[in-house]
Write a protein that holds these residues in place. Structure first.
Motif, PDB file in Angstrom:
ATOM      1  N   THR A   1       2.178 -45.342   9.443  1.00 28.02           N
ATOM      2  CA  THR A   1       3.422 -45.094   8.526  1.00 28.02           C
ATOM      3  C   THR A   1       3.027 -44.454   7.228  1.00 28.02           C
ATOM      4  O   THR A   1       4.026 -43.741   7.133  1.00 28.02           O
ATOM      5  CB  THR A   1       3.917 -46.607   8.258  1.00 28.02           C
ATOM      6  OG1 THR A   1       2.929 -47.391   7.682  1.00 28.02           O
ATOM      7  CG2 THR A   1       4.412 -47.287   9.422  1.00 28.02           C
ATOM      8  N   LEU A   2       2.013 -44.772   6.662  1.00 25.36           N
ATOM      9  CA  LEU A   2       1.476 -44.085   5.696  1.00 25.36           C
ATOM     10  C   LEU A   2      -0.074 -43.569   5.798  1.00 25.36           C
ATOM     11  O   LEU A   2      -0.845 -44.361   6.588  1.00 25.36           O
ATOM     12  CB  LEU A   2       1.602 -44.884   4.418  1.00 25.36           C
ATOM     13  CG  LEU A   2       2.800 -45.295   3.660  1.00 25.36           C
ATOM     14  CD1 LEU A   2       2.779 -46.197   2.535  1.00 25.36           C
ATOM     15  CD2 LEU A   2       3.597 -43.665   3.374  1.00 25.36           C
TER      16      LEU A   2
ATOM     17  N   ILE B   1       1.838 -42.592 -12.298  1.00 27.83           N
ATOM     18  CA  ILE B   1       2.726 -43.644 -11.708  1.00 27.83           C
ATOM     19  C   ILE B   1       2.723 -43.218 -10.388  1.00 27.83           C
ATOM     20  O   ILE B   1       2.834 -43.966  -9.233  1.00 27.83           O
ATOM     21  CB  ILE B   1       3.974 -43.309 -12.222  1.00 27.83           C
ATOM     22  CG1 ILE B   1       3.871 -44.064 -13.832  1.00 27.83           C
ATOM     23  CG2 ILE B   1       4.942 -44.583 -11.394  1.00 27.83           C
ATOM     24  CD1 ILE B   1       5.205 -44.165 -14.446  1.00 27.83           C
ATOM     25  N   ILE B   2       2.758 -41.776  -9.721  1.00 25.72           N
ATOM     26  CA  ILE B   2       3.131 -41.338  -8.319  1.00 25.72           C
ATOM     27  C   ILE B   2       1.560 -41.460  -7.669  1.00 25.72           C
ATOM     28  O   ILE B   2       1.727 -42.208  -6.539  1.00 25.72           O
ATOM     29  CB  ILE B   2       3.334 -39.779  -8.540  1.00 25.72           C
ATOM     30  CG1 ILE B   2       4.707 -39.509  -8.956  1.00 25.72           C
ATOM     31  CG2 ILE B   2       3.194 -39.423  -6.980  1.00 25.72           C
ATOM     32  CD1 ILE B   2       5.155 -38.160  -8.952  1.00 25.72           C
ATOM     33  N   ILE B   3       0.662 -41.436  -8.275  1.00 24.46           N
ATOM     34  CA  ILE B   3      -0.745 -41.542  -7.459  1.00 24.46           C
ATOM     35  C   ILE B   3      -0.892 -43.134  -7.193  1.00 24.46           C
ATOM     36  O   ILE B   3      -1.554 -43.444  -6.241  1.00 24.46           O
ATOM     37  CB  ILE B   3      -1.817 -40.939  -8.489  1.00 24.46           C
ATOM     38  CG1 ILE B   3      -1.526 -39.386  -8.056  1.00 24.46           C
ATOM     39  CG2 ILE B   3      -3.139 -41.101  -7.571  1.00 24.46           C
ATOM     40  CD1 ILE B   3      -2.835 -38.582  -9.033  1.00 24.46           C
ATOM     41  N   SER B   4      -0.566 -43.796  -8.201  1.00 27.79           N
ATOM     42  CA  SER B   4      -0.838 -45.248  -8.114  1.00 27.79           C
ATOM     43  C   SER B   4       0.022 -45.883  -7.133  1.00 27.79           C
ATOM     44  O   SER B   4      -0.590 -46.931  -6.417  1.00 27.79           O
ATOM     45  CB  SER B   4      -0.769 -45.978  -9.648  1.00 27.79           C
ATOM     46  OG  SER B   4      -1.406 -45.535 -10.694  1.00 27.79           O
ATOM     47  N   LEU B   5       1.203 -45.555  -7.185  1.00 28.07           N
ATOM     48  CA  LEU B   5       2.068 -46.105  -6.234  1.00 28.07           C
ATOM     49  C   LEU B   5       1.711 -45.746  -4.596  1.00 28.07           C
ATOM     50  O   LEU B   5       1.891 -46.586  -4.051  1.00 28.07           O
ATOM     51  CB  LEU B   5       3.601 -45.636  -6.587  1.00 28.07           C
ATOM     52  CG  LEU B   5       4.274 -46.330  -7.817  1.00 28.07           C
ATOM     53  CD1 LEU B   5       5.626 -45.775  -7.955  1.00 28.07           C
ATOM     54  CD2 LEU B   5       4.372 -47.968  -7.798  1.00 28.07           C
ATOM     55  N   THR B   6       1.674 -44.337  -4.527  1.00 21.45           N
ATOM     56  CA  THR B   6       0.988 -44.236  -3.172  1.00 21.45           C
ATOM     57  C   THR B   6      -0.228 -44.810  -2.759  1.00 21.45           C
ATOM     58  O   THR B   6      -0.376 -45.137  -1.669  1.00 21.45           O
ATOM     59  CB  THR B   6       0.823 -42.545  -3.199  1.00 21.45           C
ATOM     60  OG1 THR B   6      -0.095 -42.078  -4.197  1.00 21.45           O
ATOM     61  CG2 THR B   6       2.079 -41.758  -3.245  1.00 21.45           C
ATOM     62  N   CYS B   7      -1.230 -44.755  -3.463  1.00 23.97           N
ATOM     63  CA  CYS B   7      -2.437 -45.625  -3.118  1.00 23.97           C
ATOM     64  C   CYS B   7      -2.178 -47.080  -3.019  1.00 23.97           C
ATOM     65  O   CYS B   7      -2.821 -47.773  -2.036  1.00 23.97           O
ATOM     66  CB  CYS B   7      -3.538 -45.431  -4.449  1.00 23.97           C
ATOM     67  SG  CYS B   7      -4.096 -43.798  -4.630  1.00 23.97           S
ATOM     68  N   LEU B   8      -1.290 -47.669  -3.851  1.00 21.81           N
ATOM     69  CA  LEU B   8      -0.829 -49.286  -3.628  1.00 21.81           C
ATOM     70  C   LEU B   8      -0.226 -49.196  -2.176  1.00 21.81           C
ATOM     71  O   LEU B   8      -0.555 -50.382  -1.411  1.00 21.81           O
ATOM     72  CB  LEU B   8      -0.080 -49.661  -4.692  1.00 21.81           C
ATOM     73  CG  LEU B   8      -0.841 -49.927  -5.856  1.00 21.81           C
ATOM     74  CD1 LEU B   8       0.280 -50.420  -6.828  1.00 21.81           C
ATOM     75  CD2 LEU B   8      -1.802 -50.948  -5.941  1.00 21.81           C
ATOM     76  N   GLY B   9       0.630 -48.278  -2.007  1.00 24.74           N
ATOM     77  CA  GLY B   9       1.492 -48.302  -0.646  1.00 24.74           C
ATOM     78  C   GLY B   9       0.453 -48.018   0.494  1.00 24.74           C
ATOM     79  O   GLY B   9       0.573 -49.127   1.610  1.00 24.74           O
ATOM     80  N   SER B  10      -0.601 -47.209   0.468  1.00 24.97           N
ATOM     81  CA  SER B  10      -1.520 -47.195   1.612  1.00 24.97           C
ATOM     82  C   SER B  10      -2.383 -48.337   1.546  1.00 24.97           C
ATOM     83  O   SER B  10      -3.078 -48.828   2.699  1.00 24.97           O
ATOM     84  CB  SER B  10      -2.467 -46.029   1.252  1.00 24.97           C
ATOM     85  OG  SER B  10      -3.167 -46.032  -0.005  1.00 24.97           O
ATOM     86  N   LEU B  11      -2.638 -49.001   0.371  1.00 24.64           N
ATOM     87  CA  LEU B  11      -3.612 -50.170   0.237  1.00 24.64           C
ATOM     88  C   LEU B  11      -2.689 -51.337   1.069  1.00 24.64           C
ATOM     89  O   LEU B  11      -3.461 -52.205   2.039  1.00 24.64           O
ATOM     90  CB  LEU B  11      -4.029 -50.690  -0.897  1.00 24.64           C
ATOM     91  CG  LEU B  11      -4.796 -51.839  -1.069  1.00 24.64           C
ATOM     92  CD1 LEU B  11      -6.081 -51.869  -0.511  1.00 24.64           C
ATOM     93  CD2 LEU B  11      -4.783 -52.163  -2.616  1.00 24.64           C
ATOM     94  N   TYR B  12      -1.412 -51.306   0.802  1.00 25.46           N
ATOM     95  CA  TYR B  12      -0.560 -52.557   1.488  1.00 25.46           C
ATOM     96  C   TYR B  12      -0.622 -52.241   3.089  1.00 25.46           C
ATOM     97  O   TYR B  12      -0.859 -53.306   3.769  1.00 25.46           O
ATOM     98  CB  TYR B  12       0.713 -52.547   0.985  1.00 25.46           C
ATOM     99  CG  TYR B  12       1.598 -53.356   1.703  1.00 25.46           C
ATOM    100  CD1 TYR B  12       1.715 -54.669   1.474  1.00 25.46           C
ATOM    101  CD2 TYR B  12       2.483 -52.827   2.646  1.00 25.46           C
ATOM    102  CE1 TYR B  12       2.673 -55.667   2.233  1.00 25.46           C
ATOM    103  CE2 TYR B  12       3.482 -53.643   3.235  1.00 25.46           C
ATOM    104  CZ  TYR B  12       3.416 -55.186   2.952  1.00 25.46           C
ATOM    105  OH  TYR B  12       4.405 -55.990   3.703  1.00 25.46           O
ATOM    106  N   VAL B  13      -0.730 -51.044   3.577  1.00 22.03           N
ATOM    107  CA  VAL B  13      -0.617 -50.822   4.808  1.00 22.03           C
ATOM    108  C   VAL B  13      -1.857 -50.976   5.513  1.00 22.03           C
ATOM    109  O   VAL B  13      -1.970 -51.641   6.641  1.00 22.03           O
ATOM    110  CB  VAL B  13      -0.111 -49.198   5.021  1.00 22.03           C
ATOM    111  CG1 VAL B  13      -0.307 -48.756   6.604  1.00 22.03           C
ATOM    112  CG2 VAL B  13       1.374 -49.081   4.624  1.00 22.03           C
ATOM    113  N   SER B  14      -3.089 -50.715   4.880  1.00 21.92           N
ATOM    114  CA  SER B  14      -4.340 -50.978   5.296  1.00 21.92           C
ATOM    115  C   SER B  14      -4.462 -52.580   5.380  1.00 21.92           C
ATOM    116  O   SER B  14      -5.188 -53.175   6.482  1.00 21.92           O
ATOM    117  CB  SER B  14      -5.409 -50.458   4.564  1.00 21.92           C
ATOM    118  OG  SER B  14      -5.379 -50.997   3.314  1.00 21.92           O
ATOM    119  N   LEU B  15      -3.971 -53.250   4.362  1.00 22.55           N
ATOM    120  CA  LEU B  15      -4.211 -54.813   4.561  1.00 22.55           C
ATOM    121  C   LEU B  15      -3.241 -55.426   5.388  1.00 22.55           C
ATOM    122  O   LEU B  15      -3.527 -56.708   6.064  1.00 22.55           O
ATOM    123  CB  LEU B  15      -3.972 -55.262   3.034  1.00 22.55           C
ATOM    124  CG  LEU B  15      -5.038 -55.283   2.131  1.00 22.55           C
ATOM    125  CD1 LEU B  15      -4.715 -55.540   0.711  1.00 22.55           C
ATOM    126  CD2 LEU B  15      -6.340 -55.926   2.453  1.00 22.55           C
TER     127      LEU B  15
END
Length: 345
Positions: A99-100, A57-71
Motif C-alpha cells: 500500500t505504501l 511535515i511531509i517527510i515525517s508523515l510519509t515516514c510515519l505512514g510507512s512505519l505504520y504499514v510495516s508494523l
C-alpha cells in the motif's frame, strides 16, 4: 641608567600585550567565532523558514505512514525472524505490504527534494537582495559564505534524519518490546549517515546552480530537472538502448555476461541507484553481491547474512562514487564562487 631602564625583553612585551588584548576580548579566533556565527545564523534561517517546515511535515508523515504499514503485518515476521535468528528489527526500514513504500524508499525519493529546497537560493538570493556585497565588505573571507551555507544545510539534514531514525527505533521498541541488537543499531546509524551524504549531494548540486544562475527560480528548476532526469528519463533511455542490443536467450554465456555487465555499469551513473544499492545492502544483510556473477563465482558460496564490515566492503565502490559526486559538486561551486565578481547594487 636611562638606557638600562628603557631596554626590555621584546618577546615578553609582545606576549603581555597579546594576553592583555585577549583578556579584554579584542583578539578572537575567526574560525571559532565569525564562521560558526554564520553557521548558526544559517541554521536558524532554515529552521524558521516555511518551506523547511512544510517539507519536514511531509517527510515525517510519509515516514510515519510507512512505519505504520510495516508494523501492521509484523507479527508473522517476528515469528519467522525469531526462529531463524534474522535481523528482523531492520525490517522496520524495508518491509512494506504494497500500500505504501518502505521507509528507505521514501527517503530516497523525498531526500533530493529536501536538499534542493535548502540550497537552490543560497547564493543568488543574497546577491539579489544586496546582502552578499555587504557581508563581503566586512573583514570576512569569501569562502566563509559558501562553507557556512553548506555546513549549516548538512547539519539541519543530519539532525532531521537522525531524529527520524531514532523515532523509528523508539516506535519499534515500544511496539515490539524487543530492543535492536548492536549489529542492527550500527547498521541503522551507518544507513542514516549515508542518507545524509546522499542528501548533501543534492544540496551541493543546488548550491552549484545557485552560484551559476542569478534567479532563484532558474536554479530551483535546474535542480528539479536533474532529479527528474535521473529518476524518470534516464532509466527510460537506458532501457531503450539496452533493448536494441539485448542478446537472445540462445546466445553464448560470455555475450550474456557482457550485456549484464554493461547494463549494471549504466545504472551506476544514477545517484539514486547508488544510494538504493548501498541501503539495500546495509539493511538486508543477506545481500552478498550487487553486480552480475559468473557460475564459477556462485559455485561454493554459502548463503547467510554478512557482518557489517563485509557489507560495507560490498558497497564500497558505490559509497566512494556517491562521496566523489558530492565533493565534485562542492569543488565546482567553490571554484565558481571564488572567481565570481560581486558588486554592490
Amino acid at each position: 641608567m636611562k638606557s638600562s631602564t628603557i631596554q626590555q625583553n621584546p618577546t615578553s612585551d609582545l606576549t603581555s600585550f597579546k594576553n592583555l588584548l585577549s583578556s579584554s576580548g579584542k583578539i578572537e579566533n575567526p574560525l571559532s567565532s565569525t564562521f560558526w556565527n554564520m553557521v548558526r545564523k544559517e541554521i536558524s534561517d532554515h529552521v524558521r523558514s516555511w518551506r523547511f517546515i512544510i517539507l519536514l511535515i511531509i517527510i515525517s508523515l510519509t515516514c510515519l505512514g510507512s512505519l505504520y504499514v510495516s508494523l501492521s503485518g509484523f507479527a508473522e515476521v517476528v515469528k519467522k525472524s525469531a526462529s531463524n535468528d534474522e535481523f528482523f528489527f531492520l525490517k522496520l526500514f524495508t518491509q512494506s505490504d504494497g500500500t505504501l513504500p518502505s521507509f528507505f524508499v521514501f527517503v530516497s525519493f523525498l531526500g533530493p527534494l529536501l536538499g534542493i529546497s535548502i540550497g537552490f537560493d543560497a547564493i543568488n538570493s543574497e546577491q539579489n537582495r544586496g546582502t552578499l556585497s555587504r557581508i563581503l565588505a566586512q573583514p570576512v573571507p569569501r569562502d566563509y559564505v559558501l562553507n557556512s551555507k553548506f555546513i549549516a544545510g548538512t547539519i539541519v539534514v543530519a539532525i532531521m534524519f537522525f531524529s527520524l531514525s531514532f523515532l523509528v527505533i523508539g516506535t519499534g521498541l515500544l511496539a515490539l518490546g524487543i530492543p535492536p541488537t548492536p549489529e542492527e543499531f550500527l547498521r541503522i546509524m551507518v544507513y542514516t549517515l549515508i542518507s545524509v551524504i546522499y542528501v548533501s549531494f543534492w544540496l551541493n548540486l543546488s548550491i552549484l546552480f545557485s552560484v551559476r544562475f542569478k534567479q532563484a527560480a532558474t536554479s530551483a528548476l535546474s535542480g528539479i530537472a536533474v532529479w527528474l532526469f535521473f529518476t524518470v528519463f534516464y532509466p527510460l533511455l537506458m532501457n531503450l538502448v539496452l533493448k536494441g542490443i539485448q542478446p537472445s536467450r540462445y546466445a553464448l554465456p560470455r555475450t550474456i555476461f557482457r550485456y549484464e555487465t554493461l547494463k549494471y555499469g549504466l545504472t551506476q551513473i544514477m545517484p539514486n541507484e547508488l544510494f538504493s544499492e548501498i541501503t539495500s545492502t546495509l539493511l538486508v544483510p543477506s545481500v552478498r553481491s550487487l553486480g552480475p556473477l559468473t557460475q564459477g563465482q556462485i559455485q561454493g558460496a554459502i548463503p547467510g547474512p554478512l557482518p557489517l564490515g563485509q557489507s560495507l566492503m560490498v558497497v564500497w565502490p558505490q559509497l566512494t562514487g556517491l562521496i566523489a559526486l558530492t565533493l565534485i559538486c562542492f569543488l565546482i561551486s567553490y571554484y565558481m564562487f571564488m572567481r565570481r565578481e560581486i558588486r554592490s547594487r
